[in-house]
Write an enzyme that holds these catalytic residues in place. Structure first.
Site, PDB file in Angstrom:
ATOM      1  N   PHE A  27       0.804  -1.231   0.000  1.00 58.53           N
ATOM      2  CA  PHE A  27       0.000   0.000   0.000  1.00 58.53           C
ATOM      3  C   PHE A  27       0.831   1.273   0.000  1.00 58.53           C
ATOM      4  O   PHE A  27       0.378   2.318   0.465  1.00 58.53           O
ATOM      5  CB  PHE A  27      -0.967   0.007   1.191  1.00 58.53           C
ATOM      6  CG  PHE A  27      -1.695  -1.291   1.391  1.00 58.53           C
ATOM      7  CD1 PHE A  27      -2.568  -1.756   0.414  1.00 58.53           C
ATOM      8  CD2 PHE A  27      -1.505  -2.060   2.524  1.00 58.53           C
ATOM      9  CE1 PHE A  27      -3.235  -2.956   0.570  1.00 58.53           C
ATOM     10  CE2 PHE A  27      -2.167  -3.271   2.696  1.00 58.53           C
ATOM     11  CZ  PHE A  27      -3.039  -3.719   1.716  1.00 58.53           C
ATOM     12  N   GLY A  48      -0.361  -8.997  -3.720  1.00 56.18           N
ATOM     13  CA  GLY A  48      -1.710  -9.399  -3.332  1.00 56.18           C
ATOM     14  C   GLY A  48      -2.770  -8.863  -4.269  1.00 56.18           C
ATOM     15  O   GLY A  48      -3.945  -9.184  -4.143  1.00 56.18           O
ATOM     16  N   GLY A  57       0.371  -0.979 -12.673  1.00 50.83           N
ATOM     17  CA  GLY A  57       0.935  -2.306 -12.902  1.00 50.83           C
ATOM     18  C   GLY A  57       0.320  -3.068 -14.057  1.00 50.83           C
ATOM     19  O   GLY A  57       1.037  -3.579 -14.928  1.00 50.83           O
ATOM     20  N   GLN A  76     -10.086  -5.744  -5.705  1.00 48.21           N
ATOM     21  CA  GLN A  76      -9.297  -4.546  -5.445  1.00 48.21           C
ATOM     22  C   GLN A  76     -10.203  -3.382  -5.044  1.00 48.21           C
ATOM     23  O   GLN A  76      -9.926  -2.652  -4.092  1.00 48.21           O
ATOM     24  CB  GLN A  76      -8.530  -4.131  -6.706  1.00 48.21           C
ATOM     25  CG  GLN A  76      -7.338  -4.988  -6.998  1.00 48.21           C
ATOM     26  CD  GLN A  76      -6.145  -4.495  -6.214  1.00 48.21           C
ATOM     27  OE1 GLN A  76      -6.139  -4.528  -4.992  1.00 48.21           O
ATOM     28  NE2 GLN A  76      -5.149  -4.022  -6.906  1.00 48.21           N
ATOM     29  N   GLU A  88      -6.125   1.817  -6.651  1.00 53.30           N
ATOM     30  CA  GLU A  88      -6.273   2.892  -5.670  1.00 53.30           C
ATOM     31  C   GLU A  88      -7.646   3.554  -5.749  1.00 53.30           C
ATOM     32  O   GLU A  88      -8.049   4.286  -4.855  1.00 53.30           O
ATOM     33  CB  GLU A  88      -5.187   3.961  -5.899  1.00 53.30           C
ATOM     34  CG  GLU A  88      -3.891   3.366  -6.386  1.00 53.30           C
ATOM     35  CD  GLU A  88      -2.672   3.640  -5.527  1.00 53.30           C
ATOM     36  OE1 GLU A  88      -2.792   4.311  -4.500  1.00 53.30           O
ATOM     37  OE2 GLU A  88      -1.597   3.163  -5.905  1.00 53.30           O
TER      38      GLU A  88
HETATM   39 MO1  MOS Z   1       0.600   3.038  -3.969  1.00 51.64          MO
HETATM   40  S1  MOS Z   1       0.195   4.254  -2.357  1.00 51.64           S
HETATM   41  O1  MOS Z   1       1.271   4.170  -5.073  1.00 51.64           O
HETATM   42  O2  MOS Z   1       1.809   2.016  -3.346  1.00 51.64           O
END
Ligand code: MOS
Length: 744
Positions: free
Chosen positions: A230, A458, A500, A644, A711
């Site tokens: 995170f 994860g 990613g 997610q 996010e």
């Molecule tokens: Mo995320 S807070 O950019 O690992």
């Protein structure tokens, strides 16, 4: 029809406890390390007495500033470090690492660490906002690359606006508290260092190499799994440097696990922010002025800030006139860092609450207010959104939620002793994309191995890689193995900022095409064979093997022709990337961003709807229902994406009603540094969480057509809850977390 993996490819390993996290790595004859941390927040160390520590059975050594002078080469210029540690006698924040004990057992190291006696020359420490001794600096003043968004004359427009609101919104200090603790294992062999450490970017090994004064090629970082990151495990940190130094001195592997409590000060966190917002609108709800002055807490030496959040917020609606500023507030605290949805979560909170306040001032439905100010063009840059389905998200979520049944009058909906409140807010997150390489090895027996130094934390990264590989190469999913998280593999992107999937799959598509070309070329060049003399670009993979007009050739034949194995490495870098972006990855420089391109801006969008129930007498707050609808281009895997987003929404609830790191301001010290006192939601706090995926076609950002979701889900839940609490109670709470003491 896309083939989608129904479960994570590592699901069975995980639920049966077979996954080896970095601290589980088996090393021979390890020693155990334990941090000694500062008991004061500012000052210097007068003396360190280790006599009693040395008497602990199993004690081996202690590293402090007194005996490591000069051994740590460099430290600044990299994100992710936590101020200084042991290079000098200076203390810059409470809980700073001032020493590291190594011993034959964890227990001995811990006991000895507690027996180290340190005398400090303590000074007054400024704990945070409004304290004596803080400094306030405009980000524009020290960052030449940052320009606070401005457009027109917002002050005048606000002055003249017939309807306006003005308020200050605040977000608290919060810590990641990933389930997995922060751990490092360092092992030297023949002058080469191997590090087992959960990481969001293994190639950041370059930082460690710099600190240790060795060649980065002599460092191998392994991070096959992470038990949550995170943003807290973005890079190799000075913690690993200390473990590496101890391992080198002792010529034995060092195993370091920072405690839950230490993680509050030896890693980064979400620091508190404050936002003064003014909105001005016409009587029919057209925004004409948006003024946003923000303040973000940071440490003394760092410039860390989330100023990007103001760019997102000022691009979000068609405001007319805009004036913004961002300031950092330096206090005697440890350095903050990325924490899930770092920029947008705090910046959108104030904006989305302010819009709700404005909707009430206008006597207008808050969805309608957003609709009237929606835009397909970034009002600041004038560039179009590559795709933007914000209102489609509102339509889908409001229908599923039953928004039409809401009586907008505050305190008008009640169920027995419970005041019922319904609230909504927008969500958005930059569609970042970077650079990556991807190695593929295909065997004549149909087995395929994918190798990328990308990180599985994860999120399901390895699953979407396997799924996409299987689909492109026509092999069954179970034939594909995926190796990630190892600097022996081709460089991959940083696992951050939801880039990613888009980045990694782009490199993977290139590798799949190169593999097709390699195998097809061999097939057409062959003297004998089905495709002899055909055109290589007319051949493609199907489930039977290599297929063209003449029929299908099995992989046994097609790959057999290449000696039984075909290996390729694919590459991807977004169009505006520097020429050596992929090579730079291998040197620890991530390519990150890209949601603001030359001719468009790219964001994922969503709409969050929340029902809260506030007990009329006790003020207890419950969230029985959340509905979120999200549009993020092509969804590569429904299961992973929903998971997610749902995880983000649940964290959104926790981040609004539960989580806050409390501070003893007299000592500039965090006090609830454990899982008992740092509140996080448990199953009983989370009821009905519904995720809707709104179809969206994205063509400009990348060939994959995907925007990130990692996010996105946690953004907007905070404002939606605050807005729902107002609807339930008539009380506008502008400071998080919202707790029952705010409502009784
Ligand atoms: Mo995320 S807070 O950019 O690992």
């Amino acid at each position: 029809m896309t083939l989608q993996a129904k479960a994570r490819i590592d699901a069975a390993l995980k639920v049966t406890g077979q996954v080896k996290y970095p601290s589980d790595a088996a090393v021979k004859n390890p020693v155990y390390a334990y941090f000694v941390t500062s008991a004061v927040a500012k000052g210097r160390i007068k003396s360190i007495n280790t006599d009693q520590a040395k008497r602990v059975d199993g004690f081996i050594d202690i590293l402090t500033h007194e005996n490591t002078k000069g051994e740590i080469k460099t430290q600044v210029g990299y994100p992710g470090f936590t101020n200084q540690t042991v290079e000098t006698d200076e203390i810059q924040h409470d809980g700073q690492i001032v020493g590291m004990v190594v011993a034959e057992s964890y227990e001995a190291a811990r006991e000895a660490a507690h027996k180290v006696q340190i005398q400090y020359e303590a000074q007054y420490a400024a704990p945070g906002f409004d304290a004596d001794g803080i400094t306030i600096r405009s980000v524009e003043g020290f960052d030449a690359n940052f320009k606070a968004p401005r457009k027109g004359d917002a002050a005048k427009a606000y002055e003249q606006a017939p309807v306006k609101i003005e308020a200050v919104y605040e977000t608290p200090t919060q810590h990641h508290n990933a389930m997995e603790l922060h751990s490092t294992i360092c092992e030297w062999q023949d002058g080469k260092l191997t590090i087992h450490e959960a990481s969001q970017f293994v190639y950041r090994r370059a930082y460690l190499a710099d600190c240790l004064g060795i060649d980065e090629k002599d460092v191998r970082v392994l991070s096959r799994f992470a038990g949550g990151s995170f943003g807290s495990k973005v890079s190799c940190t000075v913690r690993a440097v200390l473990a590496a130094i101890a391992a080198r001195r002792l010529n034995r592997p060092v195993k370091l696990v920072a405690t839950r409590s230490q993680a509050f000060t030896v890693t980064t966190y979400r620091a508190e922010t404050r936002h003064a917002i003014k909105l001005g609108a016409t009587k029919d709800g057209k925004l004409d002025a948006y003024i946003h002055d923000s303040f973000e807490l940071t440490s003394r030496p760092s410039n860390y800030n989330l100023a990007g959040g103001i760019k997102t917020a000022s691009s979000f609606y068609n405001y007319g006139n805009v004036a913004t500023s961002v300031s950092v507030v330096n206090a005697d605290r440890n350095m903050p860092g990325w924490m899930r949805s770092p920029h947008e979560l705090v910046y959108m909170f104030g904006l989305e609450c302010a819009l709700d306040e404005l909707a009430y001032a206008l006597n207008l439905d808050p969805i309608e207010l957003r609709r009237r100010n929606d835009t397909q063009v970034d009002p600041i840059s004038g560039l179009p959104y590559s795709s933007r389905s914000l209102m489609q998200c509102f339509d889908a979520a409001s229908a599923a939620f039953g928004w039409a049944n809401r009586n907008p009058t505050p305190k008008s909906m009640r169920d027995g002793d419970w005041l019922v409140g319904l609230g909504c807010a927008s969500a958005c997150y930059p569609a970042n994309i970077g650079a990556s390489s991807a190695g593929i090895e295909m065997n004549a027996d149909g087995r395929v191995k994918v190798q990328i130094a990308f990180q599985e934390v994860g999120q399901g990264g390895s699953t979407v890689i396997a799924q996409t590989t299987a689909e492109k190469l026509g092999v069954p999913l179970e034939n594909v193995s995926v190796e990630l998280g190892d600097t022996n593999l081709p460089p991959g992107t940083i696992t951050a900022g939801s880039n990613g999937t888009a980045t990694t799959l782009s490199a993977l598509l290139d590798a799949c095409e190169k593999l097709r070309e390699r195998i097809a070329t061999a097939a057409v060049d062959a003297k004998k064979g089905l495709f002899s003399g055909a055109k290589q670009d007319a051949l493609h993979f199907t489930t039977g093997g290599l297929t063209g007009r003449a029929g299908t050739e099995s992989l046994a034949v097609a790959v057999g022709r290449l000696g039984g194995t075909a290996r390729v490495i694919g590459q991807f870098a977004r169009p505006d990337a520097p020429a050596n972006a992929v090579r730079d990855l291998g040197r620890g420089i991530p390519l990150f961003g890209g949601h603001r391109a030359k001719d468009f801006v790219a964001f994922s969008h969503g709409a969050q709807f929340v029902e809260v129930r506030v007990h009329a007498r006790t003020g207890e707050i419950r969230v029985p229902r959340v509905v979120g609808a999200f549009a993020a281009g092509k969804i590569i895997n429904d299961v992973m994406a929903r998971s997610q987003l749902m995880g983000g929404m649940i964290w959104g609830i926790g981040g609004t009603l539960h989580e806050a790191t409390e501070m003893d301001r007299r000592a500039a010290r965090y006090v609830n540094t454990n899982f008992a006192d740092y509140m996080i939601p448990v199953n009983a706090d989370i009821k009905d969480v519904q995720v809707l995926l709104v179809p969206e076609v994205e063509t400009r950002l990348n060939a994959v057509g995907a925007k990130g979701v990692g996010e996105l889900g946690s953004i907007g839940v905070n404002s939606a809850i605050a807005n729902a609490v107002f609807h339930a109670t008539g009380r506008r709470i502008r400071k998080l977390p919202i707790r029952l003491e705010d409502l009784v």
